[in-house]
Design a protein around this motif. Structure first.
Motif: not given
Length: 311
Positions: A107-131
Motif C-alpha cells: 500500500i505504501l509503495t504502490k498507492l501512497l508514494f505515487p500519490r504524494v510524489n505526484g503532488a510533490y515531485p521533490n519530496l523523496h520518500l524512503r520505505p523500510s519494514e519493521g514490526r
C-alpha cells in the motif's frame, strides 16, 4: 456554455465591436461571431445590440457582462494561487523515511508514494519494514521520520504511554481484525465461520517474528512445530493459496494490498469461531517534527488512505 465563450463576450463589450475584439483575441471575426451566436442561442435571449457603429450590450447582456467579469477575476485569483502552490511544492525538497509493518508495504509503495510524489515531485520518500515496538525504536533512534504500525486493543494504552515518554506522537488511524485466509474453492471457503476443528489439521502461515495475534491462534490448537513462519505477505498468501496452510492476516490491509498483486479473488477471509483479535493501525512521528511540512504531507496522505472510525 464554455468559459471561452464568456471571455469572448466580455472582449466584445470592452472593444465595442466584433472586429476590434477579434484583433484583440487574435481569432477570425467569423469564429467570434459564431461563438456568440451559439451562446445567445443556448441562453435563449440576445446579448448584444448590433449597429453600424458597433455593438452594445442589451440589458441582460450588461448583467451577464458584470457576472462574467467577477467570474474571470475569480479565475485569475485561483490561477495565481495555483501557480504559487506549484512553486511551493517544487521548492519542498526533503527526505522522509517511512517505516511500516510488512502487510502495509505494498500500500505504501504502490498507492501512497505515487500519490504524494505526484503532488510533490521533490519530496523523496524512503520505505523500510519493521514490526511492533521495533518501529517505535526507529523513531527514537532517528532511523525513521514516520511509522505506520499496529497494536492489539489491550496494548494501546502502553503504546501511547511509551510514545509520550519518548517524545513521540501516537496518531490512531483505523481498527482492523486478524482473519484466516483460505483458498477460494476449498471446503473451508464454503463455510461462513470456521471452527477450531476445521483448521486444527492445517499449519498456520504467519510472520516469523512472533506476531501477537498469531501466538493467540497457536494457543487455540495450532501445531507450533508445523507452523510456516514467513517474513512477507506474499509468502503467507502463497502458502494459503496452495492449500498447505491457513494464513493469519489483517483483513483491511490485506484487502487493500490484494488488488496490487496476482492474488485478488483467489482467497477468502474467514472468522474463527470464538476468536477475535481487534487491533488498531496507527501512525507515529517525533513531536519535534510535528510542524514539519513534509511530515504533515505524508501523515495526511496516510490518514486519507486508512480513514475509518479509528477513535
Amino acid at each position: 456554455m464554455r468559459l471561452k465563450q464568456l471571455s469572448y463576450f466580455a472582449a466584445i463589450v470592452e472593444n465595442g465591436s466584433f472586429s476590434a475584439a477579434a484583433k484583440d483575441l487574435y481569432i477570425a471575426q467569423s469564429s467570434l461571431s459564431s461563438s456568440i451566436a451559439a451562446l445567445e442561442q443556448e441562453l435563449g435571449f440576445p446579448l448584444l445590440v448590433r449597429t453600424r457603429s458597433g455593438v452594445t450590450p442589451t440589458d441582460m447582456g450588461a448583467i451577464i457582462y458584470r457576472d462574467i467579469k467577477d467570474i474571470l477575476r475569480g479565475i485569475e485569483k485561483r490561477r495565481d494561487g495555483w501557480q504559487a502552490l506549484y512553486r511551493e511544492r517544487l521548492s519542498l525538497d526533503a527526505l522522509v523515511r517511512v517505516a511500516v509493518v510488512p502487510g502495509a508495504y505494498p500500500i505504501l509503495t504502490k498507492l501512497l508514494f505515487p500519490r504524494v510524489n505526484g503532488a510533490y515531485p521533490n519530496l523523496h520518500l524512503r520505505p523500510s519494514e519493521g514490526r511492533g515496538s521495533l518501529l517505535l525504536r526507529y523513531l527514537t533512534e532517528n532511523r525513521a521520520d514516520l511509522i505506520f504500525s499496529d497494536c492489539l486493543d489491550c496494548e494501546i494504552p502502553a503504546r501511547e504511554r511509551e510514545a509520550a515518554e519518548n517524545g513521540l506522537c501516537f496518531l490512531p488511524l483505523r481498527r482492523d481484525h486478524y482473519k484466516l485466509a483460505v483458498r477460494a474453492g476449498s471446503p473451508l471457503a464454503k463455510k461462513e465461520t470456521l471452527t477450531p476443528e476445521d483448521v486444527a489439521a492445517l499449519p498456520l502461515a504467519c510472520y516469523f517474528d512472533g506476531d501477537a495475534a498469531a501466538e493467540e491462534f497457536f494457543a487455540r490448537g495450532f501445531d507450533r512445530v508445523r507452523a510456516l513462519e514467513y517474513n512477507s505477505i506474499e509468502k503467507i498468501i502463497e502458502a494459503a493459496l496452495s492449500g498447505e496452510a491457513v494464513g493469519c492476516l489483517p483483513e483491511f490491509t490485506i484487502q487493500k494490498s490484494l488488488p496490487l498483486c496476482a492474488f485478488s479473488g483467489e482467497l477468502e477471509f474467514k472468522t474463527l469461531e470464538g476468536f477475535a483479535v481487534p487491533f488498531l493501525h496507527f501512525a507515529g512521528y517525533r513531536r519535534a517534527d510535528a510542524d514539519a511540512p513534509e511530515i504533515a504531507i505524508v501523515k495526511n496522505a496516510l490518514e486519507a488512505e486508512f480513514a475509518s472510525e479509528a477513535q
